[in-house]
Design a protein around this motif. Structure first.
Motif, PDB file in Angstrom:
ATOM      1  N   GLY A 412     -54.156  61.008 -82.907  1.00  0.00           N
ATOM      2  CA  GLY A 412     -55.021  61.506 -83.958  1.00  0.00           C
ATOM      3  C   GLY A 412     -55.313  62.984 -83.851  1.00  0.00           C
ATOM      4  O   GLY A 412     -54.718  63.724 -83.059  1.00  0.00           O
ATOM      5  N   ALA A 413     -56.258  63.421 -84.679  1.00  0.00           N
ATOM      6  CA  ALA A 413     -56.590  64.851 -84.772  1.00  0.00           C
ATOM      7  C   ALA A 413     -58.015  65.012 -85.275  1.00  0.00           C
ATOM      8  O   ALA A 413     -58.568  64.122 -85.931  1.00  0.00           O
ATOM      9  CB  ALA A 413     -55.617  65.549 -85.724  1.00  0.00           C
ATOM     10  N   THR A 414     -58.590  66.182 -84.999  1.00  0.00           N
ATOM     11  CA  THR A 414     -59.947  66.515 -85.447  1.00  0.00           C
ATOM     12  C   THR A 414     -59.949  67.960 -85.930  1.00  0.00           C
ATOM     13  O   THR A 414     -59.327  68.835 -85.305  1.00  0.00           O
ATOM     14  CB  THR A 414     -60.972  66.352 -84.314  1.00  0.00           C
ATOM     15  OG1 THR A 414     -60.858  65.035 -83.767  1.00  0.00           O
ATOM     16  CG2 THR A 414     -62.395  66.562 -84.812  1.00  0.00           C
ATOM     17  N   SER A 415     -60.633  68.206 -87.028  1.00  0.00           N
ATOM     18  CA  SER A 415     -60.722  69.571 -87.550  1.00  0.00           C
ATOM     19  C   SER A 415     -61.529  70.458 -86.617  1.00  0.00           C
ATOM     20  O   SER A 415     -62.312  69.976 -85.784  1.00  0.00           O
ATOM     21  CB  SER A 415     -61.356  69.558 -88.943  1.00  0.00           C
ATOM     22  OG  SER A 415     -62.679  69.048 -88.889  1.00  0.00           O
ATOM     23  N   ALA A 416     -61.366  71.767 -86.774  1.00  0.00           N
ATOM     24  CA  ALA A 416     -62.039  72.720 -85.887  1.00  0.00           C
ATOM     25  C   ALA A 416     -63.549  72.600 -85.967  1.00  0.00           C
ATOM     26  O   ALA A 416     -64.258  72.789 -84.965  1.00  0.00           O
ATOM     27  CB  ALA A 416     -61.595  74.141 -86.221  1.00  0.00           C
ATOM     28  N   ASP A 417     -64.094  72.258 -87.165  1.00  0.00           N
ATOM     29  CA  ASP A 417     -65.544  72.131 -87.292  1.00  0.00           C
ATOM     30  C   ASP A 417     -66.051  70.731 -86.943  1.00  0.00           C
ATOM     31  O   ASP A 417     -67.255  70.469 -86.977  1.00  0.00           O
ATOM     32  CB  ASP A 417     -65.999  72.494 -88.713  1.00  0.00           C
ATOM     33  CG  ASP A 417     -65.371  71.618 -89.787  1.00  0.00           C
ATOM     34  OD1 ASP A 417     -64.733  70.598 -89.447  1.00  0.00           O
ATOM     35  OD2 ASP A 417     -65.523  71.966 -90.982  1.00  0.00           O
ATOM     36  N   GLY A 418     -65.123  69.828 -86.608  1.00  0.00           N
ATOM     37  CA  GLY A 418     -65.515  68.489 -86.173  1.00  0.00           C
ATOM     38  C   GLY A 418     -65.896  67.532 -87.273  1.00  0.00           C
ATOM     39  O   GLY A 418     -66.233  66.372 -86.994  1.00  0.00           O
ATOM     40  N   LEU A 419     -65.824  67.967 -88.538  1.00  0.00           N
ATOM     41  CA  LEU A 419     -66.261  67.098 -89.643  1.00  0.00           C
ATOM     42  C   LEU A 419     -65.195  66.099 -90.076  1.00  0.00           C
ATOM     43  O   LEU A 419     -65.517  65.046 -90.639  1.00  0.00           O
ATOM     44  CB  LEU A 419     -66.670  67.949 -90.853  1.00  0.00           C
ATOM     45  CG  LEU A 419     -67.901  68.843 -90.690  1.00  0.00           C
ATOM     46  CD1 LEU A 419     -68.134  69.646 -91.961  1.00  0.00           C
ATOM     47  CD2 LEU A 419     -69.131  68.002 -90.357  1.00  0.00           C
ATOM     48  N   VAL A 420     -63.928  66.400 -89.847  1.00  0.00           N
ATOM     49  CA  VAL A 420     -62.832  65.559 -90.334  1.00  0.00           C
ATOM     50  C   VAL A 420     -61.992  65.102 -89.141  1.00  0.00           C
ATOM     51  O   VAL A 420     -61.635  65.913 -88.290  1.00  0.00           O
ATOM     52  CB  VAL A 420     -61.951  66.327 -91.335  1.00  0.00           C
ATOM     53  CG1 VAL A 420     -60.847  65.408 -91.870  1.00  0.00           C
ATOM     54  CG2 VAL A 420     -62.792  66.869 -92.481  1.00  0.00           C
ATOM     55  N   ALA A 421     -61.707  63.810 -89.101  1.00  0.00           N
ATOM     56  CA  ALA A 421     -60.885  63.271 -88.016  1.00  0.00           C
ATOM     57  C   ALA A 421     -59.961  62.202 -88.570  1.00  0.00           C
ATOM     58  O   ALA A 421     -60.214  61.609 -89.619  1.00  0.00           O
ATOM     59  CB  ALA A 421     -61.767  62.682 -86.908  1.00  0.00           C
ATOM     60  N   GLY A 422     -58.878  61.982 -87.863  1.00  0.00           N
ATOM     61  CA  GLY A 422     -57.937  60.940 -88.236  1.00  0.00           C
ATOM     62  C   GLY A 422     -57.368  60.282 -86.999  1.00  0.00           C
ATOM     63  O   GLY A 422     -57.308  60.898 -85.929  1.00  0.00           O
ATOM     64  N   THR A 423     -56.944  59.027 -87.148  1.00  0.00           N
ATOM     65  CA  THR A 423     -56.398  58.289 -86.018  1.00  0.00           C
ATOM     66  C   THR A 423     -55.432  57.218 -86.511  1.00  0.00           C
ATOM     67  O   THR A 423     -55.579  56.692 -87.626  1.00  0.00           O
ATOM     68  CB  THR A 423     -57.524  57.639 -85.188  1.00  0.00           C
ATOM     69  OG1 THR A 423     -56.945  56.860 -84.127  1.00  0.00           O
ATOM     70  CG2 THR A 423     -58.390  56.727 -86.044  1.00  0.00           C
ATOM     71  N   TYR A 424     -54.463  56.878 -85.676  1.00  0.00           N
ATOM     72  CA  TYR A 424     -53.586  55.738 -85.935  1.00  0.00           C
ATOM     73  C   TYR A 424     -54.143  54.456 -85.316  1.00  0.00           C
ATOM     74  O   TYR A 424     -53.541  53.395 -85.445  1.00  0.00           O
ATOM     75  CB  TYR A 424     -52.191  56.003 -85.378  1.00  0.00           C
ATOM     76  CG  TYR A 424     -51.331  56.859 -86.277  1.00  0.00           C
ATOM     77  CD1 TYR A 424     -51.016  56.447 -87.574  1.00  0.00           C
ATOM     78  CD2 TYR A 424     -50.794  58.075 -85.833  1.00  0.00           C
ATOM     79  CE1 TYR A 424     -50.208  57.213 -88.397  1.00  0.00           C
ATOM     80  CE2 TYR A 424     -49.979  58.841 -86.647  1.00  0.00           C
ATOM     81  CZ  TYR A 424     -49.698  58.413 -87.932  1.00  0.00           C
ATOM     82  OH  TYR A 424     -48.894  59.172 -88.757  1.00  0.00           O
ATOM     83  N   LEU A 425     -55.266  54.552 -84.628  1.00  0.00           N
ATOM     84  CA  LEU A 425     -55.812  53.410 -83.902  1.00  0.00           C
ATOM     85  C   LEU A 425     -56.629  52.522 -84.839  1.00  0.00           C
ATOM     86  O   LEU A 425     -57.628  52.947 -85.407  1.00  0.00           O
ATOM     87  CB  LEU A 425     -56.688  53.893 -82.747  1.00  0.00           C
ATOM     88  CG  LEU A 425     -57.286  52.804 -81.852  1.00  0.00           C
ATOM     89  CD1 LEU A 425     -56.171  52.073 -81.095  1.00  0.00           C
ATOM     90  CD2 LEU A 425     -58.287  53.410 -80.872  1.00  0.00           C
TER      91      LEU A 425
END
Length: 494
Positions: A412-425
């Protein structure tokens, strides 16, 4: 084998409850569904996938899910075509008409899986699909009477009284199916009854009079059913009222090919959280603390729908207000800068722009990742478990801030400001500690023991069925199984 007078009559739940009941009685029990159609899938230990309902039924039996519990799984990719999974592995993509021609060739795999389960169990409880009354689909059938006759498995027919017309649906099934198919049916169950059961005594007698089948039970409505994972997206189609006492709202756009939406079940059951599945034609609510983009069986097509509904504009405004976004699997892919499909896996080859809320790019590939997964959620440092089922690879700068570390690899990944995240889990929210930490970051407490609740509900369901179903008669019927070798040979022949 439990077959239904139609779809969504409660077969999956009845099988789960009976699995738990007979397991508690000391039998070795296995669930089996020859053919399932669902985009809610579960990963097995050997890297295969099966319908989510069969995973719940396996849990009711106290065993790990196996690909042999659901040897044929159809995952709809469009209105007319599905991905065909055979014994846990991707076999083909077929339009509905092509699949009809394909079905007879799949019967050997179905019977092989059934034989494997039968060899290790005292009792196998089989779930049909749709209805045997769909006689237009009877030729080459592997899901209902085609399987029952090939394997010599006696059938109990289930009708749903809550939707109305249960007498007609039970009697009508007898009227339209072949005599040899009707002879497989040993009795019937009436499910989801509300009110005084004595008022339906005459109804049960009328069905028996017209069919010759005995009643094996009148099952009252089981109110706690919503606490168990649902497999069919029809469960999301009824708008739920706002939850009293909820402190935050979580919005989930209802994408046409939504998949693995049971990821949200633990959040739905949290008292402080109101999970709203937003139908097409409605905007994403402006007061949502979190927007979740769910899994999708067709990421590019669902992304186009998301834009057509104006939800991309709503989502951008939500982020500008400081709202949080979480993308799960296909939803994670949508959040990136681009989605490339060079091999035309989901449609014509090409590249489409993503929502641009994460600095990542996805390339869809034919190799499918299907596996249980465990590791650590990065934000909390807590152990997390779940599973992965996805096509494609996702890379980019925001992957430097992963959602989780799974077996030492970033996910997964997280935006620099921490507001947006994504995951395959998938399934991360089922863990009480991880869910509590996630909700704490949204400013609300967790008040739920989710996994313990699933176990308690399965036990309550088993108690419910033991009270209202003639389980001894069911067991006696199961012992009647006699292999019809002639039918089996006819079913296997291409």
């Amino acid at each position: 084998m439990l077959q239904g007078t139609g779809s969504d009559v409660g077969k999956s739940l009845l099988v789960a409850g009976l699995c738990r009941h007979f397991t508690r009685a000391g039998l070795t029990v296995r669930p089996f569904k020859p053919q399932n159609m669902s985009n809610n899938a579960a990963a097995t230990q050997d890297g295969g996938e099966i319908g989510r309902a069969q995973a719940l039924q396996a849990r009711a039996c106290g065993v790990a899910p196996s690909v042999h519990m659901n040897p044929v799984l159809l995952k709809p990719e469009s209105e007319r075509g599905s991905q065909v999974i055979v014994q846990g592995r991707r076999h083909a993509t077929a339009a509905a008409s092509a699949y009809q021609a394909m079905k007879p060739s799949l019967m050997p795999a179905v019977l092989d899986s059934f034989a494997r389960l039968s060899a290790e169990a005292d009792l196998v409880i089989v779930e049909g699909a749709g209805s045997p009354a769909e006689v237009n689909l009877r030729a080459g059938d592997i899901a209902n009477m085609g399987f029952a006759r090939a394997a010599g498995v006696p059938v109990v027919l289930v009708g749903d009284i809550d939707r109305g017309g249960v007498i007609a649906s039970l009697v009508g099934t007898k009227a339209v199916i072949e005599a040899a198919d009707a002879a497989m049916i040993r009795g019937f169950l009436v499910n989801r009854f509300r009110g005084d059961p004595r008022l339906f005594d005459d109804g049960l007698s009328i069905v028996t009079e017209h069919t010759g089948w005995p009643s094996l039970g009148l099952v009252p409505w089981f109110a706690a059913a919503h606490r168990l994972p649902a497999e069919d997206a029809v469960a999301l189609s009824s708008a739920a009222p706002a939850k009293d006492g909820a402190r935050i709202r979580v919005a989930v756009p209802m994408l046409p090919r939504i998949a693995n939406f049971d990821d949200l079940d633990p959040l739905k059951q949290e008292p402080a959280v109101d999970v709203v599945f937003v139908p097409r034609g409605s905007p994403l609510p402006g007061d949502a603390a979190l927007v979740v983009l769910p899994g999708s069986k067709a990421t590019i097509a669902d992304l186009a729908v998301l834009r057509a509904e104006g939800w991309d504009v709503d989502l951008a405004a939500h982020v500008r207000r400081g709202g949080r976004v979480l993308g799960l699997c296909g939803g994670y892919q949508m959040l990136g800068r681009s989605i490339a499909d060079p091999d035309g896996i989901e449609g014509p080859p090409g590249v489409v722009a993503g929502l641009g809320l994460l600095a990542v790019d996805t390339v869809l590939t034919a190799d499918k990742v299907t596996r249980p997964a465990s590791g650590v959620e990065v934000a909390s440092g807590l152990p997390v478990t779940g599973y992965e089922i996805h096509l494609g690879r996702t890379d980019g700068p925001d992957c430097a801030r992963p959602f989780a570390m799974l077996a030492g690899r970033p996910d997964g990944a997280t935006s620099a400001d921490g507001l947006v995240a994504g995951t395959y889990l998938h399934g991360a929210f089922a863990g009480d500690d991880v869910r509590a930490a996630f909700l704490a970051r949204l400013g609300v407490p967790s008040e739920l023991s989710y996994e313990a609740g699933i176990e308690a509900t399965l036990d309550a369901l088993a108690d419910h069925l033991a009270e209202h179903v003639d389980t001894e008669r069911l067991l006696s019927i199961a012992r009647e199984r006699q292999t019809d070798s002639a039918s089996a040979t006819a079913a296997i022949a291409p």
